[in-house]
Motif scaffolding. Sequence first.
Motif, PDB file in Angstrom:
ATOM      1  N   SER A 226       9.480  36.525  10.495  1.00  0.00           N
ATOM      2  CA  SER A 226      10.876  36.719  10.077  1.00  0.00           C
ATOM      3  C   SER A 226      11.608  35.382   9.951  1.00  0.00           C
ATOM      4  O   SER A 226      12.388  35.172   9.015  1.00  0.00           O
ATOM      5  CB  SER A 226      11.593  37.616  11.095  1.00  0.00           C
ATOM      6  OG  SER A 226      11.534  37.044  12.394  1.00  0.00           O
ATOM      7  N   ALA A 229      10.354  33.673   6.774  1.00  0.00           N
ATOM      8  CA  ALA A 229      10.912  34.285   5.565  1.00  0.00           C
ATOM      9  C   ALA A 229      12.342  33.819   5.319  1.00  0.00           C
ATOM     10  O   ALA A 229      12.734  33.543   4.182  1.00  0.00           O
ATOM     11  CB  ALA A 229      10.872  35.809   5.681  1.00  0.00           C
ATOM     12  N   HIS A 233      13.654  31.811   2.004  1.00  0.00           N
ATOM     13  CA  HIS A 233      14.759  32.272   1.159  1.00  0.00           C
ATOM     14  C   HIS A 233      15.833  31.186   1.042  1.00  0.00           C
ATOM     15  O   HIS A 233      16.365  30.938  -0.046  1.00  0.00           O
ATOM     16  CB  HIS A 233      15.364  33.549   1.737  1.00  0.00           C
ATOM     17  CG  HIS A 233      14.519  34.771   1.509  1.00  0.00           C
ATOM     18  ND1 HIS A 233      14.124  35.195   0.249  1.00  0.00           N
ATOM     19  CD2 HIS A 233      13.966  35.657   2.377  1.00  0.00           C
ATOM     20  CE1 HIS A 233      13.391  36.295   0.366  1.00  0.00           C
ATOM     21  NE2 HIS A 233      13.275  36.599   1.644  1.00  0.00           N
ATOM     22  N   THR A 243       8.646  39.435  -0.663  1.00  0.00           N
ATOM     23  CA  THR A 243       8.383  39.430   0.775  1.00  0.00           C
ATOM     24  C   THR A 243       7.457  38.281   1.134  1.00  0.00           C
ATOM     25  O   THR A 243       6.577  37.910   0.355  1.00  0.00           O
ATOM     26  CB  THR A 243       7.738  40.751   1.226  1.00  0.00           C
ATOM     27  OG1 THR A 243       6.462  40.885   0.590  1.00  0.00           O
ATOM     28  CG2 THR A 243       8.624  41.941   0.866  1.00  0.00           C
ATOM     29  N   SER A 244       7.676  37.740   2.318  1.00  0.00           N
ATOM     30  CA  SER A 244       6.836  36.622   2.761  1.00  0.00           C
ATOM     31  C   SER A 244       5.395  37.066   3.007  1.00  0.00           C
ATOM     32  O   SER A 244       4.463  36.280   2.847  1.00  0.00           O
ATOM     33  CB  SER A 244       7.422  36.017   4.037  1.00  0.00           C
ATOM     34  OG  SER A 244       7.544  37.004   5.042  1.00  0.00           O
TER      35      SER A 244
END
Length: 271
Positions: A226, A229, A233, A243-244
Amino acid sequence: MIALLIDADNLSSPAWVDEAVEKLELEDGVIAIRRAYGSAENMKGLADVLRTRAIRPFVNLPLPKNTTDMSLAVDAMELACLTPRPKLIAIASGDLDFVPLVVRLRERGIRVVCISERAKLSQDAIPAYDQVIYVGADQVVVPAPEKPEILPLVVEVVRPAPKKSVAKVAPVKPAVPKPPAVATKKAAVKKVAKKSPGKAIEVVTSPQTIVSAFPNLQAGQWLELSDVAKILHDKKLLAKSATSTKLFKKFPEHFELRPAGKPNKVRLIKL
């Protein structure tokens, strides 16, 4: 005085044992105490390297569990109580079971080094050691070419404007002085985008651009997916709708995700 204690049930390849001795002597000097612990079968497979490297074999009792680890740990604490005691003890094993032993040895002022194959080393054991030495030809990481800075590759495609058959003459207007240019670079880019709808910008992300954004990945550390990611972004290396997880799965030879079902951590394997 330097001591090398080998868990032959874990580091059981003769080539890796030979490499462990060579690397340790190259970095820290002559190894005074050399011992290998393991089953009779593993000792038989290491017979040649034990002879050429003058390593004393300690064959364990044929019991089902943990006999090698216990035998190695007992001898390590016995060495720590000697006068003078070793200044460095190298444990050739990737087992997590040795962490309590490592902590006790460091409390007695002994520097403790781990020697292991990367695939067999538990990541949770790494912080306990003063140093980790990897062995095995498959563990060599080829460095990326030196560059001043790795930036995302921006490809700009310009389409020609449609031709006009007849030019229209606009009415003459009185000249009006233009205000000082105070628009920011960001605003200027937006203005150009509105006037030139034929231009398209595509950002191509590679393993090198991902690693440049995360220095910790270069050390092989596990990071929260998380957190990764969010930074991807923020640095516009990942589209808002992407999505990563899908991004890292494009490069399985470079990145590892865990757990397999719903991954929440990621680390760098190699570049």
